[in-house]
Design a protein around this motif. Sequence first.
Motif, short mmCIF file in Angstrom:
data_model
loop_
_atom_site.label_atom_id
_atom_site.label_comp_id
_atom_site.label_asym_id
_atom_site.label_seq_id
_atom_site.Cartn_x
_atom_site.Cartn_y
_atom_site.Cartn_z
N LEU A 108 5.84 5.88 -1.52
CA LEU A 108 5.99 5.44 -2.89
C LEU A 108 7.57 5.27 -2.99
CD1 LEU A 108 3.89 8.45 -4.85
CD2 LEU A 108 3.44 6.40 -4.24
N ILE A 109 8.08 4.19 -2.16
CA ILE A 109 9.15 3.26 -2.10
C ILE A 109 8.90 2.30 -2.51
CG2 ILE A 109 10.44 1.75 -1.24
CD1 ILE A 109 10.79 4.71 -0.55
N PHE A 110 9.96 2.25 -3.92
CA PHE A 110 9.56 0.61 -4.70
C PHE A 110 10.87 0.03 -4.84
CE2 PHE A 110 5.94 3.81 -6.03
CZ PHE A 110 5.13 2.82 -6.43
N SER A 111 11.63 0.39 -4.29
CA SER A 111 12.77 0.21 -4.30
C SER A 111 14.01 -0.39 -3.71
CB SER A 111 13.95 0.16 -5.52
OG SER A 111 14.93 1.75 -4.97
N ALA A 112 14.87 -1.16 -2.93
CA ALA A 112 15.71 -1.09 -1.45
C ALA A 112 16.34 -0.03 -1.24
CB ALA A 112 16.42 -2.23 -1.87
N ALA A 113 17.19 0.58 -3.24
CA ALA A 113 17.97 1.32 -2.99
C ALA A 113 17.09 2.75 -2.12
CB ALA A 113 18.45 1.66 -4.08
N GLN A 114 15.94 2.94 -3.05
CA GLN A 114 14.74 4.35 -2.30
C GLN A 114 14.97 3.94 -1.32
OE1 GLN A 114 11.42 3.42 -4.63
NE2 GLN A 114 12.08 5.28 -5.91
N ALA A 115 14.71 2.89 -0.10
CA ALA A 115 14.43 2.73 1.23
C ALA A 115 15.87 3.37 2.08
CB ALA A 115 14.02 1.24 1.36
N LEU A 116 16.95 2.49 0.89
CA LEU A 116 18.38 3.06 1.97
C LEU A 116 18.05 4.49 2.23
CD1 LEU A 116 20.47 1.99 3.15
CD2 LEU A 116 21.80 2.18 0.20
N LEU A 117 18.42 5.39 0.92
CA LEU A 117 18.71 6.55 0.75
C LEU A 117 17.64 7.51 1.91
CD1 LEU A 117 18.71 7.17 -3.36
CD2 LEU A 117 20.76 7.21 -2.02
N ALA A 118 16.38 6.88 2.17
CA ALA A 118 15.58 7.10 2.53
C ALA A 118 15.78 7.44 3.83
CB ALA A 118 13.96 6.90 2.52
N ALA A 119 16.16 6.33 4.88
CA ALA A 119 16.90 6.18 5.65
C ALA A 119 17.61 6.69 6.33
CB ALA A 119 17.39 4.62 6.04
N GLY A 122 17.47 10.30 7.31
CA GLY A 122 16.83 10.28 8.43
C GLY A 122 15.30 10.04 8.38
N ALA A 123 14.97 9.87 7.22
CA ALA A 123 13.18 8.86 7.27
C ALA A 123 12.03 8.04 8.81
CB ALA A 123 12.77 8.75 6.49
N ARG A 124 12.15 9.05 9.39
CA ARG A 124 11.71 7.88 10.67
C ARG A 124 11.45 6.36 10.18
NH1 ARG A 124 10.97 5.48 14.00
NH2 ARG A 124 10.06 5.20 16.10
N TYR A 125 10.14 7.11 8.88
CA TYR A 125 9.17 5.31 8.13
C TYR A 125 9.09 5.49 7.21
CZ TYR A 125 6.60 5.91 12.54
OH TYR A 125 6.19 6.23 14.04
N VAL A 126 9.71 4.10 6.63
CA VAL A 126 9.54 4.42 4.47
C VAL A 126 8.26 3.16 4.78
CG1 VAL A 126 11.98 4.39 4.48
CG2 VAL A 126 11.25 2.12 4.76
N SER A 127 7.79 4.00 3.59
CA SER A 127 6.11 2.99 3.19
C SER A 127 6.84 2.08 1.63
CB SER A 127 5.05 3.99 3.33
OG SER A 127 4.70 4.51 4.24
N PRO A 128 7.02 0.63 1.85
CA PRO A 128 7.31 0.33 0.30
C PRO A 128 5.82 -0.16 -0.12
CG PRO A 128 8.47 -1.04 2.17
CD PRO A 128 7.83 -0.42 2.40
N PHE A 129 5.48 -0.13 -1.58
CA PHE A 129 3.70 -0.29 -1.67
C PHE A 129 3.93 -1.65 -2.41
CE2 PHE A 129 1.57 3.69 -2.16
CZ PHE A 129 1.88 4.41 -0.86
N VAL A 130 3.93 -3.09 -1.39
CA VAL A 130 3.93 -3.93 -2.02
C VAL A 130 2.63 -4.10 -3.34
CG1 VAL A 130 5.01 -4.74 0.24
CG2 VAL A 130 2.77 -4.81 -0.06
N GLY A 131 1.42 -3.81 -3.03
CA GLY A 131 0.14 -4.45 -4.01
C GLY A 131 0.59 -3.75 -4.93
N ARG A 132 1.11 -2.35 -5.62
CA ARG A 132 1.29 -2.04 -6.90
C ARG A 132 2.57 -3.08 -7.15
NH1 ARG A 132 0.60 4.47 -5.82
NH2 ARG A 132 -1.35 4.66 -5.00
N LEU A 133 3.09 -3.54 -6.37
CA LEU A 133 4.60 -4.32 -7.15
C LEU A 133 3.65 -5.47 -7.86
CD1 LEU A 133 7.83 -3.59 -4.93
CD2 LEU A 133 7.04 -2.66 -7.31
N ASP A 134 3.47 -6.35 -7.36
CA ASP A 134 2.83 -7.23 -7.23
C ASP A 134 1.41 -6.89 -8.44
OD1 ASP A 134 3.60 -8.89 -5.47
OD2 ASP A 134 1.13 -8.47 -4.11
N ASP A 135 1.11 -6.40 -8.57
CA ASP A 135 0.06 -5.59 -10.14
C ASP A 135 1.02 -5.99 -10.75
OD1 ASP A 135 -1.93 -5.54 -7.94
OD2 ASP A 135 -2.21 -2.72 -7.98
N ILE A 136 2.64 -5.04 -11.35
CA ILE A 136 2.97 -5.24 -12.61
C ILE A 136 4.10 -6.62 -12.27
CG2 ILE A 136 2.75 -2.71 -12.46
CD1 ILE A 136 5.92 -2.64 -11.66
N GLY A 137 3.57 -7.37 -11.52
CA GLY A 137 3.92 -9.09 -11.95
C GLY A 137 5.30 -9.09 -10.59
#
Length: 216
Positions: A108-119, A122-137
């Motif tokens: 449930l990553i929706f911003s670069a800031a969230q991905a940075l915090l996850a990294a 120590g997160a091994r993976y981050v999962s940005p949800f591209v389709g859900r972002l497209d859905d809201i324009g």
Amino acid sequence: MKIFIDTANLDKIKEVNSWGILDGVTTNPSLVAKENTDFRTLVGEICKLVDGPISAEVMSTKAADMVAEARELAKINRNVVIKVPMTEEGLKATKTLANEDIPVNMTLIFSAAQALLAAKAGARYVSPFVGRLDDIGQDGMKLISEIMNILDNYDFDTEVIVASVRDPIHVVEAAQLGAHIATIPYDVLKKMFNHPLTDNGIKKFQDDWAKVPKKP
């Protein structure tokens, strides 16, 4: 780029795995609910089918409970990756699990800031949800570009899993951006190898081959 399938359906996993292109599996509570099977049993069966990362999500909301849940899930198989939601409690749990060498897929990553915090946690993976972002324009693939640029600047071991994939174009764009992984629904995977010109070409070859003289 590694290809995961985003499903908890064993038949679909078996089919795609038979193609020789599958590197892992991601599940989520919604996908698991469709299968009407005990969660731990289902994860164990998936691990028997695919020798790669298998994401299984915790349902607790407090860090200590997430960690306890994750430790039990990790016992199922060495390939189990723990999906943890992007929250403050999720970050705390991720840090603890990373210190115990239990791999985390922060979801449930929706911003670069969230991905940075996850990294950083120590997160091994981050999962940005591209389709859900497209859905809201918003532009989901722009987020992938931002995250990849950030990770390339630093010595993180974190890999990007492009999630909420809606069509083959998402996959191609993810590969062009250098994303490490795309987790793809079954229906989109089927679309990736289908093309009318391929079908037409096969038919033409078969029709022409039928005209070639054969020895009796």
